[in-house]
Design an enzyme around this catalytic site. Structure first.
Site, mmCIF file in Angstrom:
data_model
loop_
_atom_site.group_PDB
_atom_site.id
_atom_site.type_symbol
_atom_site.label_atom_id
_atom_site.label_comp_id
_atom_site.label_asym_id
_atom_site.label_seq_id
_atom_site.Cartn_x
_atom_site.Cartn_y
_atom_site.Cartn_z
ATOM 1 N N LYS A 116 -15.018 9.545 -22.408
ATOM 2 C CA LYS A 116 -14.244 8.330 -22.131
ATOM 3 C C LYS A 116 -14.939 7.059 -22.618
ATOM 4 O O LYS A 116 -14.270 6.075 -22.952
ATOM 5 C CB LYS A 116 -13.940 8.228 -20.626
ATOM 6 N N LYS A 158 -17.072 4.764 -13.817
ATOM 7 C CA LYS A 158 -16.308 5.958 -14.204
ATOM 8 C C LYS A 158 -17.197 6.954 -14.934
ATOM 9 O O LYS A 158 -18.107 6.561 -15.661
ATOM 10 C CB LYS A 158 -15.156 5.576 -15.140
ATOM 11 N N HIS A 208 0.508 2.311 -13.876
ATOM 12 C CA HIS A 208 0.037 3.276 -14.875
ATOM 13 C C HIS A 208 1.180 3.476 -15.860
ATOM 14 O O HIS A 208 2.217 4.010 -15.500
ATOM 15 C CB HIS A 208 -0.345 4.590 -14.195
ATOM 16 N N GLU A 288 -7.272 5.745 -21.090
ATOM 17 C CA GLU A 288 -7.781 6.916 -21.800
ATOM 18 C C GLU A 288 -6.690 7.558 -22.647
ATOM 19 O O GLU A 288 -5.520 7.171 -22.563
ATOM 20 C CB GLU A 288 -8.386 7.932 -20.827
ATOM 21 N N ARG A 292 -3.249 16.421 -25.056
ATOM 22 C CA ARG A 292 -2.441 17.613 -24.797
ATOM 23 C C ARG A 292 -0.986 17.202 -24.588
ATOM 24 O O ARG A 292 -0.683 16.015 -24.485
ATOM 25 C CB ARG A 292 -2.924 18.272 -23.503
ATOM 26 N N VAL A 295 2.544 17.171 -18.414
ATOM 27 C CA VAL A 295 3.541 17.679 -17.459
ATOM 28 C C VAL A 295 4.853 16.900 -17.619
ATOM 29 O O VAL A 295 5.937 17.480 -17.646
ATOM 30 C CB VAL A 295 3.018 17.549 -16.013
ATOM 31 N N ARG A 338 8.181 15.970 -9.454
ATOM 32 C CA ARG A 338 7.414 17.219 -9.420
ATOM 33 C C ARG A 338 7.523 17.794 -8.015
ATOM 34 O O ARG A 338 6.998 17.219 -7.057
ATOM 35 C CB ARG A 338 5.940 16.955 -9.724
HETATM 36 C C1 MV4 Z 1 -9.008 2.034 -13.248
HETATM 37 C C2 MV4 Z 1 -8.341 1.401 -12.191
HETATM 38 C C3 MV4 Z 1 -8.501 0.049 -12.052
HETATM 39 N N1 MV4 Z 1 -9.290 -0.641 -12.897
HETATM 40 N N2 MV4 Z 1 -9.772 1.291 -14.087
HETATM 41 C C4 MV4 Z 1 -7.771 6.505 -12.111
HETATM 42 C C5 MV4 Z 1 -7.921 7.743 -12.905
HETATM 43 C C6 MV4 Z 1 -8.729 7.428 -14.083
HETATM 44 N N3 MV4 Z 1 -8.141 8.003 -15.234
HETATM 45 C C7 MV4 Z 1 -8.759 5.936 -14.151
HETATM 46 N N4 MV4 Z 1 -8.186 5.444 -12.939
HETATM 47 C C8 MV4 Z 1 -8.182 4.118 -12.648
HETATM 48 N N5 MV4 Z 1 -8.911 3.344 -13.473
HETATM 49 C C9 MV4 Z 1 -9.906 -0.002 -13.889
HETATM 50 N N6 MV4 Z 1 -10.691 -0.677 -14.718
HETATM 51 C C10 MV4 Z 1 -7.547 2.187 -11.357
HETATM 52 C C11 MV4 Z 1 -7.476 3.554 -11.577
HETATM 53 C C12 MV4 Z 1 -6.641 4.254 -10.653
HETATM 54 C C13 MV4 Z 1 -5.428 4.812 -11.050
HETATM 55 C C14 MV4 Z 1 -4.986 4.748 -12.358
HETATM 56 C C15 MV4 Z 1 -3.789 5.304 -12.732
HETATM 57 C C16 MV4 Z 1 -3.006 5.925 -11.797
HETATM 58 C C17 MV4 Z 1 -3.419 6.011 -10.497
HETATM 59 C C18 MV4 Z 1 -4.628 5.445 -10.107
HETATM 60 C C19 MV4 Z 1 -5.034 5.548 -8.775
HETATM 61 C C20 MV4 Z 1 -6.206 5.023 -8.410
HETATM 62 C C21 MV4 Z 1 -7.019 4.381 -9.341
#
Ligand code: MV4
Length: 457
Positions: A116, A158, A208, A288, A292, A295, A338
């Site tokens: 990442k 992360k 998201h 990110e 793939r 779902v 889902r």
């Molecule tokens: C974040 C964020 C807030 N700020 N990055 C969650 C999974 C991972 N792929 C990255 N994630 C997040 N990154 C920054 N800089 C909040 C999350 C996050 C989240 C992101 C997408 C969908 C659901 C989530 C639930 C909690 C936190």
């Protein structure tokens, strides 16, 4: 075109790949664990081969067993589906070495984007908007303190090898950083075998939003629009839709062009998803890339009319994309729920025998499932029983279709999340499209424990 494809997965996605192969006139090989002998993916494949015991690590994650199955059956390509080995650069490499075409991006691209911190760097260079953050992994606590100060609190730590939320820590104040840094590293090390972590500015209540792309081996890349996936719990999505109410046609075009250019910059081929966080003002930030099929891909198929799995196969066989960006059009509104075998209040898994199973069809309804009456939902695998996908002329019609479909569904013998989905579909914020990654917190049955809070943070 391929003669025979080995489907290295189970459940609905294995069936979904088999559907695409049938329509393309390609033979299929199912692999299955001892727990899946009577599964539909085994029944509908042209050939089948047992690859080991029920435990995933002994079967669906067993690279030598899967490669042997492909060799024995003479498969010339392998589709990994989602989950399991779908983002394994190693499997893609072994396939290449064995002259089995891996249906996905090149191993080097999977490896780059699977890291990442490297993905972040590559996407930043390609001009994708980014939250402030560390340039690569942060080696020491001292560096972490300096970097976080430069970014400004709150920050998020992360895992470089992460995704799906594991090894993630939100840090609100400098005092919390040393402990968070250490625990994130430890968690990442034990979950992924790689303890490296990086730091980003933390965005509190984002949406998201992700873009689907397809790229062929002739330099053509298109985007298929976005999916709004904010409704999730513990990083498991519950409901996805396209288009997002937060994305205008103008923004879709701008973001779409950005992801297409970024995909070209890393020579991305096959299907991929670029994930973003979107703040209240509508600013997008790269999160990110998933290398793939996902779902929730049917949501995009419903609004574009493009069969993503078929395109994956055609692309892997060396075909050119059959359409240009200007020929990709978005019609109406699609939504996916889902349905999981879980208690709808506590989310405790509810595996077992399904004694009655019926999900009505009708206009604009698609059901992707490997479940049926008298089938066993195994405790060994994830709890998703079915995906109900609906399409309507607009969001309101899609919601009405989803509601009537779920209301008239019969799943007896196990508990399912259908009642939870019906609650979401009637929620005023949901109806108004007021979504964020915190949406599901209001649906928590009981006051959360500190662990549950940390996991959903
Ligand atoms: C974040 C964020 C807030 N700020 N990055 C969650 C999974 C991972 N792929 C990255 N994630 C997040 N990154 C920054 N800089 C909040 C999350 C996050 C989240 C992101 C997408 C969908 C659901 C989530 C639930 C909690 C936190």
């Amino acid at each position: 075109m391929f003669q025979k494809i080995l489907v290295a997965n189970r459940g609905e996605i294995a069936l979904r790949v088999i559907f695409a192969c049938r329509e393309l006139g390609i033979k299929t090989v199912a692999v299955y664990s001892e727990a899946d002998e009577n599964s539909l993916h085994v029944r509908f494949a042209d050939e089948d081969i047992c690859i080991g015991p029920a435990r995933s690590s002994d079967s669906y994650l067993n690279v030598p067993a899967i490669i042997s199955a492909a060799e024995i059956t003479g498969a010339d390509a392998l589709h990994p589906g989602y989950g399991f080995l779908s983002e394994s650069a190693y499997l893609a490499e072994v396939c290449e070495a064995c002259h089995i075409r891996f249906i996905g991006p090149d191993p080097s691209v999977i490896r780059l984007l699977g890291d990442k911190a490297k993905a972040r760097r590559a996407m930043k260079k390609a001009g994708v908007p980014m939250l402030p953050g560390s340039d690569g992994p942060v080696e020491s606590e001292e560096r972490a303190i300096k970097i976080a100060l430069g970014i400004g609190y709150p920050v998020i730590i992360k895992a470089v090898a992460g995704g799906g939320g594991r090894g993630m820590r939100i840090v609100k104040t400098p005092a919390d950083l040393p402990h968070a840094f250490k625990t994130a590293q430890r968690e990442a090390e034990s979950a992924f075998g790689v303890g490296d972590v990086y730091i980003e500015k933390y965005l509190d209540s984002p949406r998201h939003i992700e873009f689907q792309i397809l790229g062929d081996h002739h330099g053509n890349v298109v985007h298929l629009g976005e999916r709004e996936c904010s409704i999730q719990r513990r990083h498991q999505k519950l409901l996805e839709e396209s288009p997002s109410v937060a994305v205008s046609e103008k923004v879709r075009r701008k973001m779409g062009n950005l992801v297409v250019d970024a995909a070209r910059a890393v020579q991305y081929t096959n299907a991929g998803t670029f994930e973003f966080l979107m703040d209240e003002k509508g600013n997008f930030y790269f999160m990110e890339v998933n290398t793939r099929v996902q779902v929730e891909h049917p949501v995009t198929e419903m609004v574009t009319g493009i069969d993503i799995v078929k395109e994956q196969i055609r692309i892997a066989a060396g075909a050119r994309l059959g359409f240009k960006q200007s020929e990709v059009t978005f019609t109406g509104h699609a939504m996916e729920c889902r349905i999981n075998a879980e208690d709808p209040e506590t989310f405790v898994p509810s595996p077992g025998m399904i004694h009655a199973f019926s999900v009505p069809g009708g206009p604009g309804v698609r059901v992707d499932t490997a479940a049926h009456s008298e089938c066993l939902i195994s405790p060994y695998y994830d709890s998703m029983v079915a995906k109900v996908i609906v399409h309507g002329r607009d969001r309101q019609e899609a919601v009405a279709r989803m509601k009537r479909t779920l209301e008239m569904s019969v799943v007896e013998g196990i508990r399912t999340t259908i009642p939870l989905h019906l609650k979401i579909l009637s929620d005023p914020d949901f109806i108004a499209g007021r979504l964020s990654t915190h949406f599901m917190e209001r649906f928590a049955a009981k006051p959360k424990t500190s662990t549950a809070l940390a996991e959903s943070a």
